[in-house]
Write a protein that holds these residues in place. Structure first.
Motif, short mmCIF file in Angstrom:
data_model
loop_
_atom_site.label_atom_id
_atom_site.label_comp_id
_atom_site.label_asym_id
_atom_site.label_seq_id
_atom_site.Cartn_x
_atom_site.Cartn_y
_atom_site.Cartn_z
N TYR A 21 9.56 -0.82 12.16
CA TYR A 21 9.69 -2.13 11.53
C TYR A 21 10.73 -2.96 12.26
O TYR A 21 11.67 -2.44 12.82
CB TYR A 21 9.96 -2.04 10.03
CG TYR A 21 11.09 -1.14 9.62
CD1 TYR A 21 10.85 0.20 9.28
CD2 TYR A 21 12.39 -1.62 9.56
CE1 TYR A 21 11.90 1.02 8.90
CE2 TYR A 21 13.44 -0.79 9.18
CZ TYR A 21 13.18 0.53 8.85
OH TYR A 21 14.22 1.34 8.49
N GLU A 22 10.47 -4.28 12.25
CA GLU A 22 11.30 -5.20 13.03
C GLU A 22 12.34 -5.90 12.18
O GLU A 22 13.28 -6.50 12.69
CB GLU A 22 10.41 -6.20 13.75
CG GLU A 22 9.72 -5.52 14.93
CD GLU A 22 8.60 -6.33 15.56
OE1 GLU A 22 8.52 -7.54 15.29
OE2 GLU A 22 7.83 -5.71 16.33
N GLU A 23 12.12 -5.88 10.86
CA GLU A 23 13.09 -6.50 9.95
C GLU A 23 13.13 -5.64 8.69
O GLU A 23 12.20 -4.87 8.43
CB GLU A 23 12.64 -7.92 9.60
CG GLU A 23 11.23 -7.92 9.06
CD GLU A 23 10.68 -9.29 8.68
OE1 GLU A 23 11.45 -10.26 8.69
OE2 GLU A 23 9.49 -9.36 8.37
N HIS A 24 14.20 -5.80 7.91
CA HIS A 24 14.29 -5.05 6.67
C HIS A 24 13.40 -5.68 5.61
O HIS A 24 13.11 -6.87 5.65
CB HIS A 24 15.74 -5.02 6.18
CG HIS A 24 16.63 -4.26 7.10
ND1 HIS A 24 16.47 -2.93 7.34
CD2 HIS A 24 17.69 -4.66 7.86
CE1 HIS A 24 17.38 -2.53 8.21
NE2 HIS A 24 18.13 -3.56 8.55
N GLY A 25 12.97 -4.87 4.66
CA GLY A 25 12.12 -5.36 3.59
C GLY A 25 11.50 -4.18 2.89
O GLY A 25 11.95 -3.04 3.07
N GLY A 26 10.46 -4.42 2.12
CA GLY A 26 9.79 -3.33 1.41
C GLY A 26 8.84 -2.60 2.34
O GLY A 26 8.80 -2.87 3.55
N PRO A 27 8.03 -1.70 1.75
CA PRO A 27 7.08 -0.92 2.55
C PRO A 27 6.12 -1.77 3.38
O PRO A 27 5.60 -1.31 4.39
CB PRO A 27 6.31 -0.14 1.48
CG PRO A 27 7.22 -0.08 0.30
CD PRO A 27 8.04 -1.33 0.33
N GLU A 28 5.91 -3.03 2.98
CA GLU A 28 4.93 -3.87 3.71
C GLU A 28 5.39 -4.28 5.10
O GLU A 28 4.59 -4.74 5.90
CB GLU A 28 4.51 -5.09 2.86
CG GLU A 28 5.61 -5.97 2.31
CD GLU A 28 6.39 -5.36 1.14
OE1 GLU A 28 5.95 -4.35 0.55
OE2 GLU A 28 7.48 -5.89 0.85
N VAL A 29 6.69 -4.11 5.43
CA VAL A 29 7.11 -4.50 6.80
C VAL A 29 6.87 -3.37 7.82
O VAL A 29 7.04 -3.56 9.01
CB VAL A 29 8.61 -4.94 6.87
CG1 VAL A 29 8.88 -6.10 5.92
CG2 VAL A 29 9.56 -3.78 6.60
N ILE A 30 6.42 -2.20 7.31
CA ILE A 30 6.20 -1.07 8.22
C ILE A 30 4.91 -1.28 9.01
O ILE A 30 3.87 -1.60 8.44
CB ILE A 30 6.09 0.25 7.43
CG1 ILE A 30 7.41 0.54 6.71
CG2 ILE A 30 5.72 1.42 8.35
CD1 ILE A 30 7.32 1.70 5.74
N GLN A 31 4.98 -1.11 10.32
CA GLN A 31 3.77 -1.18 11.15
C GLN A 31 3.54 0.18 11.80
O GLN A 31 4.47 0.77 12.33
CB GLN A 31 3.96 -2.21 12.26
CG GLN A 31 4.33 -3.61 11.77
CD GLN A 31 4.69 -4.48 12.96
OE1 GLN A 31 3.90 -4.66 13.89
NE2 GLN A 31 5.91 -4.99 12.97
N ILE A 32 2.29 0.66 11.73
CA ILE A 32 1.94 1.90 12.44
C ILE A 32 1.35 1.47 13.79
O ILE A 32 0.34 0.76 13.81
CB ILE A 32 0.92 2.75 11.66
CG1 ILE A 32 1.35 2.97 10.20
CG2 ILE A 32 0.64 4.07 12.40
CD1 ILE A 32 2.44 3.97 9.97
N LYS A 33 2.02 1.86 14.87
CA LYS A 33 1.66 1.34 16.20
C LYS A 33 1.65 2.45 17.23
O LYS A 33 2.38 3.43 17.08
CB LYS A 33 2.77 0.38 16.66
CG LYS A 33 2.63 -1.04 16.25
CD LYS A 33 3.68 -1.84 17.03
CE LYS A 33 3.69 -3.28 16.59
NZ LYS A 33 4.83 -3.99 17.18
#
Ligand SMILES: [Zn+2]
Ligand SMILES: [Zn+2]
Length: 363
Positions: A21-33
């Motif tokens: 993740y590039e910024e803090h936040g909830g689970p929605e900021v997580i990217q699987i890459k």
């Protein structure tokens, strides 16, 4: 003990599947890459590349995601600090510590200075130069993790990589916290959250040391697990009319000799001071950002000891894994995939997880 067939596959793939993740936040900021796997020639002196197969998910990972602790994380960040896998590449000089193919674990402390007084005494998390995994450096929510070879933990033969991952943070942390209580065999210790990630392991390490254990948690599933793992008594904090009185009744009226509290809620720490006996020890091992109101008069009158305990040393990790490898500690976990990570954080925020969640990094 069953080995994962991937443990013997030492080929290095060019792509490295990661949760970032590039910024803090909830689970929605997580990217699987798919990231690029570090090349052997990119490894620094003393660094190893670990093919991470499994990682546990810890409450600290949720804090790293939310960015709500007083110390900033690196960004972008690959979180995770309960990784288990095999060494697949070595930087210059790293072979002094590990060999290709070794089964190794990655813990919260990713590296320390190795020479200050705290390092020499095994108080690794007190070293001024210590760096946490999945926080100050990229962690184990990825298939390939670079790591200081000297700080990798060897995983003994008697335990599977997937079960060992939960020992590497949850197990080590509660194992050390119980040591900090300085008990003798036969004395009483209360483990709040006895059906949770740290707690269920704490119950078993305390039993291994010969202590008598009282669990606190809520619900039928956690009650049953706590008693199955060795608690002599269980108090449901939601249905009990008086937790402290119940604990005093079980312990012959005086209260417990110690409590090792890993709870996420500040209330559990305040409550512990009402059920430990005179000269009893409260070990604080959870990390809610909160204050503990302390009655100074009563603290002196009851001669209470209040100590903080942060993770454990390399030696604590070896001991905690060894006890588990002897079959004396059963890790209760649900196996999920890396792609489930956002949902795992949602469940964790709501206190819905019994035992630990372990992720298969290929799924
Ligand atoms: Zn942790
Ligand atoms: Zn140091």
């Amino acid at each position: 003990m069953t080995r994962d067939p991937r443990e013997t596959n030492l080929a290095v793939s060019a792509t490295n599947r990661a949760a970032i993740y590039e910024e803090h936040g909830g689970p929605e900021v997580i990217q699987i890459k798919d990231l690029a796997t570090p090349k052997k020639e990119d490894l620094q002196p003393g660094e190893a590349l670990v093919r991470t197969l499994f990682t546990g998910v810890c409450h600290s990972d949720l804090h790293a995601l939310n960015g709500d602790w007083p110390f900033p994380t690196k960004l972008p960040l690959v979180g995770g600090h309960e990784g288990a896998g095999v060494v697949v590449a070595l930087g210059p000089g790293a072979d002094e510590w590990v060999k290709i193919g070794d089964r190794v674990g990655i813990k919260w402390v990713a590296n320390t200075c190795f020479k200050c007084d705290y390092c020499l005494d095994g108080h690794d998390a007190s070293c001024a130069e210590y760096k946490p995994s999945g926080y100050a450096v990229d962690g184990t929510f990825q298939q390939y993790t670079r790591h200081a070879a000297r700080y990798l933990t060897r995983i003994p033969d008697g335990i599977s990589l997937e079960a060992s991952s939960s020992i590497l943070c949850a197990g080590v942390t509660i194992y050390r916290a119980i040591k900090e209580a300085n008990l003798r065999a036969g004395q009483w210790i209360v483990i709040p959250g006895s059906g949770g990630g740290l707690g269920h392991l704490g119950v078993q390490y305390a039993r291994y040391a010969g202590y008598r254990v009282i669990g606190i948690d809520t619900g039928e599933e956690k009650r049953k697990l706590s008693l199955d793992l060795g608690c002599e008594a269980f108090v449901d904090f939601k249905t009990s009319s008086n937790v402290a009185e119940e604990i005093k009744a079980v312990t012959g009226g005086l209260g417990a000799h110690a409590a090792a509290v890993a709870a996420a809620s500040a209330k559990a720490y305040e409550l512990a001071l009402t059920y430990i006996r005179p000269r009893g020890t409260l070990v604080i091992v959870g990390m809610p950002v909160a204050t503990l109101p302390l009655d100074i008069f009563m603290t002196v009158a009851l001669a209470h000891r209040i100590v903080g305990s942060a993770v454990g040393s390399r030696r604590d990790a070896n001991e905690a894994l060894d006890i588990a490898a002897q079959g004396k500690v059963r890790v209760v976990y649900q196996l999920k995939g890396l792609s489930d990570l956002p949902d795992v954080f949602r469940d964790m925020s709501e206190g819905k997880i019994t035992g630990r969640v372990v992720l298969d990094l290929d799924k």
